[in-house]
Design a protein around this motif. Structure first.
Motif, PDB file in Angstrom:
ATOM      1  N   ALA A  12       0.828  -1.199   0.000  1.00  0.00           N
ATOM      2  CA  ALA A  12       0.000   0.000   0.000  1.00  0.00           C
ATOM      3  C   ALA A  12       0.866   1.253   0.000  1.00  0.00           C
ATOM      4  O   ALA A  12       0.574   2.240  -0.705  1.00  0.00           O
ATOM      5  CB  ALA A  12      -0.926  -0.004   1.213  1.00  0.00           C
ATOM      6  N   ALA A  13       1.961   1.254   0.770  1.00  0.00           N
ATOM      7  CA  ALA A  13       2.857   2.413   0.802  1.00  0.00           C
ATOM      8  C   ALA A  13       3.514   2.631  -0.550  1.00  0.00           C
ATOM      9  O   ALA A  13       3.639   3.765  -1.022  1.00  0.00           O
ATOM     10  CB  ALA A  13       3.912   2.212   1.887  1.00  0.00           C
ATOM     11  N   VAL A  14       3.937   1.542  -1.194  1.00  0.00           N
ATOM     12  CA  VAL A  14       4.569   1.653  -2.510  1.00  0.00           C
ATOM     13  C   VAL A  14       3.592   2.216  -3.534  1.00  0.00           C
ATOM     14  O   VAL A  14       3.925   3.112  -4.332  1.00  0.00           O
ATOM     15  CB  VAL A  14       5.097   0.276  -2.960  1.00  0.00           C
ATOM     16  N   ASN A  15       2.364   1.709  -3.531  1.00  0.00           N
ATOM     17  CA  ASN A  15       1.375   2.181  -4.503  1.00  0.00           C
ATOM     18  C   ASN A  15       0.976   3.627  -4.236  1.00  0.00           C
ATOM     19  O   ASN A  15       0.707   4.383  -5.168  1.00  0.00           O
ATOM     20  CB  ASN A  15       0.145   1.276  -4.467  1.00  0.00           C
ATOM     21  N   ALA A  16       0.935   4.021  -2.959  1.00  0.00           N
ATOM     22  CA  ALA A  16       0.667   5.426  -2.648  1.00  0.00           C
ATOM     23  C   ALA A  16       1.783   6.307  -3.183  1.00  0.00           C
ATOM     24  O   ALA A  16       1.535   7.394  -3.728  1.00  0.00           O
ATOM     25  CB  ALA A  16       0.522   5.608  -1.139  1.00  0.00           C
ATOM     26  N   GLY A  17       3.033   5.848  -3.050  1.00  0.00           N
ATOM     27  CA  GLY A  17       4.156   6.599  -3.621  1.00  0.00           C
ATOM     28  C   GLY A  17       4.029   6.725  -5.123  1.00  0.00           C
ATOM     29  O   GLY A  17       4.313   7.785  -5.705  1.00  0.00           O
ATOM     30  N   SER A  18       3.587   5.650  -5.784  1.00  0.00           N
ATOM     31  CA  SER A  18       3.408   5.702  -7.243  1.00  0.00           C
ATOM     32  C   SER A  18       2.330   6.710  -7.627  1.00  0.00           C
ATOM     33  O   SER A  18       2.468   7.461  -8.595  1.00  0.00           O
ATOM     34  CB  SER A  18       3.043   4.315  -7.757  1.00  0.00           C
ATOM     35  N   GLN A  70      10.146   1.514  -6.847  1.00  0.00           N
ATOM     36  CA  GLN A  70       9.361   2.726  -6.988  1.00  0.00           C
ATOM     37  C   GLN A  70      10.190   3.963  -6.624  1.00  0.00           C
ATOM     38  O   GLN A  70      10.056   5.015  -7.251  1.00  0.00           O
ATOM     39  CB  GLN A  70       8.111   2.660  -6.117  1.00  0.00           C
ATOM     40  N   MET A  71      11.079   3.817  -5.648  1.00  0.00           N
ATOM     41  CA  MET A  71      11.935   4.940  -5.293  1.00  0.00           C
ATOM     42  C   MET A  71      12.888   5.267  -6.443  1.00  0.00           C
ATOM     43  O   MET A  71      13.157   6.447  -6.731  1.00  0.00           O
ATOM     44  CB  MET A  71      12.714   4.609  -4.018  1.00  0.00           C
TER      45      MET A  71
END
Length: 942
Positions: free
Chosen positions: A230-236, A273-274
């Protein structure tokens, strides 16, 4: 056990397990804690699993098989988290086989669910979907709604990754927005589905809100993998909104969760993602370093979707750096893997990337082929945004070949498709390319118009980018506000939990007081009340001494009726209400609670010689409304023993005691009144019996007296005739005839009177002695009826007796006569409602060798349905004050059921008369002291 549990519950369970170390925690507790910690703290879960296996080794194989299989699932999930799929798969399959052998549907559901994620990581999507279907099936068999919701939410999320429109058709109506108090385990998966749906539909603001909720609920229930994703997709999503700071902040959250464990499936997406964000920001070296690290982390997961996303990011970075050969290689690998895994969206992007790289390398033909393939796939899947990209790429290929007409055609198709996408901003680059093509074709007016639109589109894009940044900023502010509120609520929850602990203790005490109150107030004997309250006082309060004083009838003094010190009953004493030294008297005078601390130097102690030294005392009046019944006191040898909580408890106990004592007094008065009414009822029945007998005796005795008087007169006349010498033969003959007739009348009348007296004597003796003896039912019944015949005839009614001869009972004839008298009197009072000519019938017959049935019926008005069930209740009568006491039927019921050991039932309907049926054993049961009129022998409500 649940799939996942709230952190607070897991912490409570962990504390319980740790507290049990001295006594060795149970295997079940160890397994449960290991299961809940498998993602939250995997190292500790592994250690707990080892301890649990040692505990299970001491149990029977059949009792610990299910727990052992659950530990195997913990091992399997640990292997999956470490991307050791070769070991994870057989472990999960082994656990599944054990659960199947044990017929454990919940265990099967959990094993199939884990297998689904293992297959997903291995890129075997058909097996993933099949395992999810099987998991849902087992969860339904186990009737576990939470597991069904969790598993189906993951089915919906996977469907949304492949085809958003199809997933909405299948799952759109299945899930509603989770409530705030929904189970975090389920809520995390549902929010993840909503987020995927919104993200792939272009609703980035909605997706960010859902990703934030998915992260919070997953983190609250120990689902670390879901939280990281969820954190990765929010970053995207933030990156797509050009808010790179927020994107990096979210990615850092995910990285903070992922790095301590080092799980590839969690750490890899964060790094990828980063790296993407760094590439967009122009920090290419940093992006390359992050993506290369991600490539190493993803080595065990080369078949996963996340690995495909990494290949795409590496390809984009290679394109940006001008390394088209490497970009081509990366995009080819991405497209092949995506096609194999049925990830069509990633496959389309891969083909577009291949076409770009080939075009840069001068391979127009293959670039056109790849672009055409991307166009076909995007049209099949309905991914119109990718369709626009494919058309623009084909236009470039045609222009590179010199086919300007085909290039213009593709660009116009791209423009038409782009304008058909709701909410989609047509890229200014597409409009400028069209303007350039129109100019090359000599269509200058169209070229000018398209150039103007391109400039406007560029402005709109710039404005949209600003809007996106504003949207991202607003979302960040809302998220921070939400987090602040959550933190506030968390602190409130902690404070509430502390308060709840106190309230729970109070609630437990109140619940106990409620139970005590029911016990105390149900007592109808004073001594039992005293004993019950004294027992509970010692269970709730520090009371070395306990005493109850009751008000004397004159209201001038108090008498100690129950005084206990250290379990020893003390002799009673009396205290005047005016006694200025007595706290009990003062408590009654002032009608208020008194708390006395004898440790206070200002308080003068008032000790009874020979008793314990009291340091604390509590006095409270026993009051009902405005009436003071007495006072209750507890005393302690400990100073300051009674705080507010103890005073509240004592106050409640005093209230219960006052109610119980008042009930006991009322019951005593009621019992005395009932006893008096019973005596009156018996006397009334005896009076009616005597009156009837007197009337019956009056007729034969009166006739005999009249006949004797006539004989006396005739004899005197005969003497006169003899003395006067006028006696004739005819006169003597008449005298002799009349005398013979008169003597017959006298003898018959006196014989009838004698029989009546004998019957009365027997009935009277039976009533008076209530002795058990053998008696003939017909004879005894006729004797009772004879004594009541006058009353029956006077009322204008008749009674018919039809009793089978030879029925002999070993029972109590007196009480039987009382029952029959009550039935007859009840009929005379209630059945005929003032009319004459009523008929009563008394019938009896044998029912087998040991039972007889007696039926007493009338053809009167009957009994109302609402009264029928209460006819045997004490004091119930519809003729109160008009001859009915309400005790006749109650006494009769007690005699028949308690003394005779039989049963008495009534059957009646309005307008159809009433029938009482007695079923009596020929031999009554033995009784130590037959007492059919005992006040406690009340009949139950029918």
């Amino acid at each position: 056990m649940q799939l996942f549990e709230r952190n607070v519950e897991v912490d409570r369970l962990a504390s319980a397990v740790e507290d049990a170390r001295a006594t060795e925690p149970t295997a079940h507790g160890l397994v449960t804690l290991a299961w809940y910690l498998r993602q939250r703290d995997n190292a500790r879960a592994t250690d707990l699993a080892s301890r649990a296996r040692e505990a299970l080794a001491a149990q029977a194989a059949d009792t610990g098989a299910s727990l052992a299989a659950r530990l195997t699932l913990v091992d399997a999930e640990t292997a999956w988290l470490r991307s050791d799929l070769e070991h994870a798969l057989p472990l999960a399959q082994g656990a599944l086989q054990t659960f199947q052998a044990l017929a454990d549907p919940i265990g099967c559901a959990d094993a199939e669910g884990l297998l689904a994620f293992i297959h997903s990581s291995a890129g075997n999507l058909p097996l993933r979907d099949a395992s999810l279907v099987a998991a849902v099936h087992h969860a339904r068999l186990g009737q576990d709604a939470q597991r069904v919701d969790y598993l189906e939410a993951n089915q919906a999320r996977f469907a949304a990754l492949s085809d958003v429109r199809q997933s909405l058709l299948q799952w759109g109506e299945r899930f509603a927005m989770p409530e705030d108090d929904a189970t975090p385990c389920v809520a995390a998966s549902v929010h993840a589905f909503f987020a995927t749906r919104d993200y792939n539909s272009g609703n980035l603001a909605g997706a960010l809100e859902q990703f934030d909720r998915a992260f919070a609920t997953a983190h609250a229930s120990g689902q670390l993998v879901t939280a990281v994703v969820a954190a990765v997709n929010a970053g995207s999503a933030y990156s797509a909104l050009n808010d790179h700071d927020a994107a990096l902040e979210w990615l850092q959250r995910g990285l903070d969760l992922a790095r301590p464990n080092g799980w590839p499936m969690a750490l890899g997406p964060c790094l990828r993602q980063m790296g993407e964000v760094m590439r967009v920001m122009g920090r290419l070296d940093t992006a390359q370093s992050l993506l290369d690290e991600a490539l190493q982390v993803f080595a065990p997961l080369r078949q996963s979707r996340s690995f495909n996303l990494l290949l795409s990011g590496l390809g984009d970075l290679a394109q940006t750096r001008g390394d088209y050969a490497r970009a081509l290689s990366l995009f080819r690998e991405q497209a092949e893997r995506a096609q194999h895994m049925a990830q069509i969206d990633r496959a389309i992007e891969g083909h577009i990337g291949i076409a770009h790289a080939l075009l840069q390398l001068g391979d127009d033909e293959n670039a056109g082929y790849e672009a055409q393939l991307a166009l076909q796939l995007s049209r099949q899947q309905g991914t119109t945004v990718l369709e626009v990209s494919a058309l623009r790429l084909l236009a470039r290929v045609h222009a590179h070949r010199g086919d300007r007409s085909r290039a213009l055609e593709r660009l116009e198709q791209a423009l038409t498709t782009a304008r058909g996408i709701g909410g989609y901003l047509v890229p200014g680059e597409l409009l400028f390319a069209l303007a350039e093509e129109y100019a090359l074709h000599g269509r200058h007016a169209d070229a000018y118009q398209m150039a103007v639109q391109a400039a406007e589109a560029r402005e709109r894009v710039l404005s949209q980018e600003a809007t996106n940044r504003a949207t991202a900023m607003q979302i960040r502010l809302d998220t921070e506000r939400s987090h602040a509120q959550m933190e506030h609520h968390r602190r409130q929850a902690e404070a509430e939990a502390r308060r709840a602990a106190v309230l729970q203790q109070s609630s437990d005490t109140l619940a106990r007081l409620g139970t005590i109150g029911q016990e105390i107030t149900s007592q109808l004997d004073k001594e039992h009340v005293f004993q019950a309250i004294e027992r509970h006082v010692h269970g709730l309060l520090d009371a070395s001494s306990f005493a109850i004083y009751l008000m004397d009838p004159d209201g001038r003094s108090l008498t100690s009726v129950y005084d206990i010190e250290e379990g020893v009953r003390l002799p009673g004493d009396r205290v005047s209400i005016d006694d200025s030294h007595s706290y009990s008297a003062r408590c009654v005078r002032e009608r208020r609670e008194l708390l006395v601390d004898f440790a206070d130097a200002a308080t003068a102690p008032n000790y009874v010689p020979g008793t314990l030294v009291t340091l604390s005392a509590l006095f409270a009046p026993l009051a009902i409304a405005d009436r003071v019944l007495g006072v209750m006191t507890i005393q302690s040898t400990r100073a300051q023993a009674y705080a507010e909580n103890e005073r509240l408890i004592f106050r409640t106990l005093c209230a219960y005691t006052a109610i119980a004592l008042d009930n006991a007094v009322a019951y005593t008065h009621l019992r005395d009144a009932k006893d008096q009414l019973v005596v009156q009822e018996k006397l009334a029945a005896l009076g009616a019996l005597v009156a009837g007998v007197a009337h019956e005796l009056n007729t034969p005795i009166g006739n005999s007296l009249l006949t004797a008087s006539t004989l006396q007169e005739n004899t005197a006349a005969l003497e006169t005739a003899v003395a006067g010498g006028t006696l004739r033969r005819s006169t003597l003959a008449d005298y002799m005839a009349s005398t013979q007739e008169g003597l017959e009348l006298v003898i018959r009348g006196l014989r009838a009177a004698g029989e009546l007296v004998q019957s009365f004597k027997q009935v009277a003796v039976d009533r008076a002695t209530e002795q058990r003896r053998h008696f003939d039912l017909l004879r005894t019944s006729l004797e009772v009826v004879a004594t009541l015949q006058r009353g029956i005839q006077k009322a204008g009614h008749r009674i018919a007796v039809d009793i089978e001869p030879g029925i002999v009972l070993d029972s109590y004839p007196g009480p039987y006569g009382q029952v029959l008298t009550n039935l007859i009197n009840n009929a005379l009072l209630h059945a005929f409602d003032g009319r004459k000519g009523g008929t009563m019938r008394l019938q009896a017959q044998r029912l087998g060798p040991a039972l007889t049935e007696i039926r007493f019926s009338d053809d009167g008005v009957g009994i109302a349905p609402e009264n029928l069930a209460r006819i045997f209740d004490p004091f119930f009568t519809t003729k109160l004050g008009r001859g009915g006491s309400g005790l006749g039927m109650s006494i009769s019921y007690n005699i028949v059921t308690s003394l005779f050991g039989g049963e008495l039932v009534v059957d009646s309907a309005l307008g159809q008369g009433t029938c009482f049926t007695l079923r009596l054993p020929l031999q009554a049961p033995e009784h130590a002291t037959p007492d059919p009129y005992a006040p406690g022998a009340e009949p139950p409500a029918i």
